[in-house]
Design a protein around this motif. Structure first.
Motif, short mmCIF file in Angstrom:
data_model
loop_
_atom_site.label_atom_id
_atom_site.label_comp_id
_atom_site.label_asym_id
_atom_site.label_seq_id
_atom_site.Cartn_x
_atom_site.Cartn_y
_atom_site.Cartn_z
N ALA A 602 0.82 -1.21 0.00
CA ALA A 602 0.00 0.00 0.00
C ALA A 602 0.86 1.26 0.00
N LYS A 603 2.03 1.20 0.62
CA LYS A 603 2.93 2.36 0.70
C LYS A 603 4.16 2.20 -0.18
N LYS A 604 4.18 1.13 -0.98
CA LYS A 604 5.30 0.84 -1.88
C LYS A 604 6.63 0.77 -1.12
N ILE A 605 6.58 0.11 0.04
CA ILE A 605 7.78 -0.10 0.85
C ILE A 605 8.21 -1.56 0.70
N GLY A 606 9.47 -1.76 0.37
CA GLY A 606 10.00 -3.11 0.27
C GLY A 606 10.08 -3.60 -1.17
N PRO A 607 10.45 -4.85 -1.29
CA PRO A 607 10.65 -5.85 -0.22
C PRO A 607 11.91 -5.60 0.61
N LEU A 608 11.76 -5.77 1.93
CA LEU A 608 12.87 -5.65 2.87
C LEU A 608 13.41 -7.06 3.14
N PRO A 609 14.58 -7.42 2.60
CA PRO A 609 15.07 -8.80 2.74
C PRO A 609 15.67 -9.08 4.11
N VAL A 610 15.49 -10.31 4.56
CA VAL A 610 16.06 -10.78 5.82
C VAL A 610 16.64 -12.17 5.58
N ALA A 611 17.91 -12.38 5.98
CA ALA A 611 18.55 -13.70 5.85
C ALA A 611 18.78 -14.26 7.25
N PRO A 612 17.87 -15.05 7.77
CA PRO A 612 18.02 -15.56 9.14
C PRO A 612 19.18 -16.56 9.25
N ASP A 613 19.73 -16.67 10.44
CA ASP A 613 20.84 -17.60 10.70
C ASP A 613 20.29 -18.95 11.14
N THR A 623 17.45 -11.23 14.55
CA THR A 623 17.04 -10.21 15.52
C THR A 623 17.24 -8.83 14.90
N GLY A 624 16.61 -7.83 15.54
CA GLY A 624 16.76 -6.45 15.09
C GLY A 624 16.08 -6.15 13.77
N ILE A 625 15.01 -6.84 13.48
CA ILE A 625 14.29 -6.60 12.22
C ILE A 625 13.42 -5.35 12.39
N GLN A 626 13.69 -4.33 11.58
CA GLN A 626 13.00 -3.06 11.72
C GLN A 626 11.77 -2.99 10.81
N ILE A 627 10.62 -2.76 11.44
CA ILE A 627 9.38 -2.53 10.71
C ILE A 627 9.09 -1.03 10.77
N PRO A 628 9.19 -0.29 9.64
CA PRO A 628 9.13 1.18 9.69
C PRO A 628 7.77 1.76 10.02
N MET A 629 6.69 1.09 9.66
CA MET A 629 5.37 1.65 9.92
C MET A 629 4.33 0.53 9.97
N ALA A 630 3.19 0.82 10.58
CA ALA A 630 2.13 -0.17 10.71
C ALA A 630 1.40 -0.33 9.38
N GLY A 631 0.85 -1.52 9.18
CA GLY A 631 0.09 -1.76 7.96
C GLY A 631 -0.08 -3.24 7.69
N ASP A 632 -0.69 -3.50 6.54
CA ASP A 632 -0.92 -4.89 6.11
C ASP A 632 0.30 -5.35 5.32
N TRP A 633 1.25 -5.99 6.00
CA TRP A 633 2.52 -6.37 5.40
C TRP A 633 2.42 -7.76 4.76
N LYS A 634 3.08 -7.87 3.61
CA LYS A 634 3.20 -9.17 2.95
C LYS A 634 4.52 -9.81 3.38
N VAL A 635 4.41 -10.98 4.02
CA VAL A 635 5.59 -11.71 4.48
C VAL A 635 5.83 -12.88 3.51
N ALA A 636 6.93 -12.82 2.78
CA ALA A 636 7.25 -13.85 1.78
C ALA A 636 8.46 -14.65 2.24
N VAL A 637 8.36 -15.96 2.12
CA VAL A 637 9.44 -16.86 2.53
C VAL A 637 9.85 -17.70 1.31
N THR A 638 11.14 -17.69 0.99
CA THR A 638 11.68 -18.51 -0.09
C THR A 638 12.45 -19.67 0.52
N VAL A 639 12.05 -20.89 0.18
CA VAL A 639 12.71 -22.09 0.69
C VAL A 639 13.34 -22.82 -0.48
N ARG A 640 14.56 -23.28 -0.29
CA ARG A 640 15.26 -24.05 -1.32
C ARG A 640 15.62 -25.40 -0.74
#
Length: 656
Positions: A602-613, A623-640
């Motif tokens: 909705a705000k054209k923010i992202g995608p904000l990538p995260v590479a978990p350990d 840890t320390g994942i920053q979410i800049p503002m409230a809203g309906d966020w799309k969380v996408a997970v890529t599994v290989r």
């Protein structure tokens, strides 16, 4: 002394095996879901802040719907959905809701028909604002049950049995024992198979409408439902089967009519034509199952349907031919040659090879993983079927040993030998009979025109005819005892009877298997239930943590599983994230790579990538994942899951 197996004992054993088969069918219950509900919006058990405008359901495969397929009920049981379900994306179907729905708990009840022709039903709840009391009972999966469901399952069993007996019996006559075309018991066997298949097909056509909708016996003769059935894939398959059965009736008439009356030399030309025509009709009948059931949907349907046709034809050639051999050994007055038994043994061996090859492919296609053999009902039934097939093959091997010991003179020409014995036995009786006949003739000649003596002569003639019939019955009984006394023949008859008994139970298990949810689909359903449970738990949590659970399938070996993302506290600012990867059965396992991204479209923010350990088996964290503002966020997970197999799954969630 070796005991004789009488026809009465045969009938008793067959009835016993049929009782076992009936018990298996009765215990099967309603048909299990072949299309699984893999997701919904709103999710099962979730509490939403504002009333949704529609309810959407996602299934594991394409399904057929009608105006009552998706129903949404308020706490008082009143329908709040409007309009018919619409196909959103091939496997997702939505129904609009009234606007301004008040707070409370709502029930979503659904009943659809999966792509493999089986009815699927279920229900779940979601709440607006806060949960409330509801008068609606969530009954779960009730499709395909009751009296109609039982009759439909019985009709399927009879149709399979009729197909096997008809096709296998006719193939036995053409390929193994052409003299059998004139044997009455074999003719009755094949015709009874045709009658059973035709009657069962008509029954299934009448039951289909009620079976996939209301389940009421009164709706069986509803012409409007019958009209709807004729427009479906299953209805077209049943009608096609009836048309092919008309061609099969003509084939049977020629096989047991004109073909039987031909001389051996003339039969050769007609045999080729009958073989080609019979194969085409048999393959078409087998295709009427393949085009409407498991093989027609899912992975590789273009390969699966021909494989299914070969599988059914191999079953018919083996088990149907076995029934024909059993009838020939027990009921036929014409003795069967050992060469015919050996030819059937060769046909049966080829059929078993085809069954193994096609069965391996079908098992892989329906299960997808080794764990599904033990973790799903389909896999467990398949193990039972494999065990029965192994037992059947073992008994068949014993039959082959008995066949190898048979001599043509012992089986092909028992009547000639018996005729010689009869001539020796009755030689002494000829003189008294001749003497009696001569005496009677003398008396008749001496009496001239005496009416009394003429009457006596007529009485003597009747007595002679009666004695002849008694001698014929005694000769037949003696010949039967002599055939039964042959240890090789007796051993073959006993082993073939055992094969037929196991085959009846195997057919019952197979019928139940075709009504059971495939392993792949059951694992998808379990994954969806796990996702719904996790979402519900997350919604009820007071800490503000968010849990998203999504099933994935990369398409490769061991490529199916469930990925769960935990975000805490799911607020604007810093967050801690944990990612868990499990198999469909809930066991944690490692994969080469996991990546996560966050997008606020909705705000054209992202995608904000995260590479978990990677933390431990099946567990990644960041840890320390920053979410800049409230809203309906799309969380996408890529599994290989391998060097080339990967998939991306996503889900929207309110964060902040």
């Amino acid at each position: 002394m070796t005991p004789t197996i009488t026809p009465r004992r045969v009938r008793t054993l067959v009835l016993l095996f049929l009782a076992v088969a009936g018990a298996l069918l009765a215990g099967a219950g309603p048909a299990s879901a072949h299309a699984a509900l893999t997701g919904s919006d709103p999710a099962s058990g979730v509490v939403v802040d504002k009333a949704p405008t529609e309810v959407a359901l996602t299934f594991s495969e394409k399904v057929a719907t009608n105006s009552d397929s998706l129903r949404v009920l308020d706490p008082k049981g009143k329908r709040v959905d409007t309009g018919k379900p619409t196909d959103v994306s091939g496997t997702t179907y939505s129904v609009p809701l009234h606007s301004g729905l008040p707070d409370g708990t709502y029930t979503v009840a659904w009943q659809v028909v999966s792509a493999d022709s089986h009815p699927v039903a279920g229900a779940f709840t979601f709440s607006i604002g806060a949960p409330s009391q509801t008068t609606v009972s969530v009954s779960g999966d009730t499709a395909g049950g009751g009296v109609v469901g039982w009759l439909y399952g019985f009709g399927r069993y009879v149709s399979y049995a009729g197909f096997i007996v008809m096709v296998g019996g006719a193939a036995f006559v053409l390929a193994c024992w052409q003299r059998g075309s004139g044997v009455r018991p074999l003719q009755r066997l094949v015709v009874s198979g045709w009658l059973a298949l035709t009657s069962a097909t008509l029954l299934l056509l009448l039951l289909r409408g009620s079976y996939t909708s209301s389940g009421k016996v009164g709706d069986v003769f509803d012409l409007s439902l019958l009209g709807q059935v004729l427009q479906t894939k299953t209805g077209a398959a049943l009608v096609s089967r009836l048309l092919l059965l008309a061609a099969a009736a003509l084939f049977i008439a020629v096989l047991f009519g004109a073909y039987d009356k031909r001389e051996d030399e003339e039969k050769r030309d007609l045999t080729f034509g009958l073989a080609i025509g019979g194969f085409v009709v048999s393959a078409g009948l087998a295709a009427s199952w393949a085009m409407a059931e498991h093989a027609s949907t899912g992975l590789q349907p273009g390969i699966a349907m021909p494989v299914d046709v070969v599988h059914l034809l191999a079953v018919a050639a083996w088990l149907g031919g076995l029934c024909a051999l059993l009838v020939a050994l027990y009921r036929s007055e014409t003795p069967i040659e050992a060469s015919a038994v050996r030819r059937f043994s060769t046909v049966a061996f080829g059929s078993v090879c085809a069954l193994v090859a096609t069965g391996v492919y079908q098992s892989w296609r329906q299960l997808g993983s080794w764990s599904a053999f033990t973790d799903t009902a389909y896999g467990q039934l398949l193990l039972v079927k494999i065990g029965l097939v192994a037992l059947l093959v073992g008994i068949a091997w014993i039959s082959r040993r008995w066949t190898a010991r048979l001599a043509d003179t012992a089986v092909l020409k028992p009547r000639k030998a018996e005729a010689t014995e009869d001539s020796d036995v009755t030689e002494g009786e000829k003189e008294p009979a001749a003497a009696r006949a001569g005496s009677a003739s003398a008396k008749t000649a001496a009496g001239g025109g005496s009416a009394a003596e003429g009457s006596k002569s007529s009485t003597d003639a009747k007595r002679s005819a009666q004695l002849a019939r008694q001698r014929a019955a005694a000769d037949t009984a003696r010949q039967k005892r002599q055939r039964d006394a042959d240890p090789d023949r007796f051993g073959l008859r006993r082993s073939v009877l055992a094969e037929a008994g196991v085959a009846v139970v195997l057919l019952a298990v197979t019928t139940v298997l075709t009504q059971t949810e495939p392993g792949r689909t059951e694992e998808d359903a379990n994954a969806a239930k796990t996702a719904a449970s996790s979402s519900s738990s997350a919604s009820d949590s007071s800490s503000g943590a968010l849990t998203l659970t999504m099933p994935f399938d990369t398409g490769g070996t061991d490529g199916k599983g469930v990925v769960s993302v935990d975000l805490d506290p799911a607020r604007v600012g810093g967050n801690e994230m944990h990612v868990y990867v499990t198999r469909p059965n809930g066991r944690a396992f490692d994969i080469p790579e996991v990546k996560v991204s966050f997008t606020l479209e909705a705000k054209k923010i992202g995608p904000l990538p995260v590479a978990p350990d990677h933390v431990t088996t099946g567990h990644w964290a960041a840890t320390g994942i920053q979410i800049p503002m409230a809203g309906d966020w799309k969380v996408a997970v890529t599994v290989r899951t391998s060097d080339i197999d990967q998939a991306t799954v996503s889900k929207n969630a309110q964060i902040g």
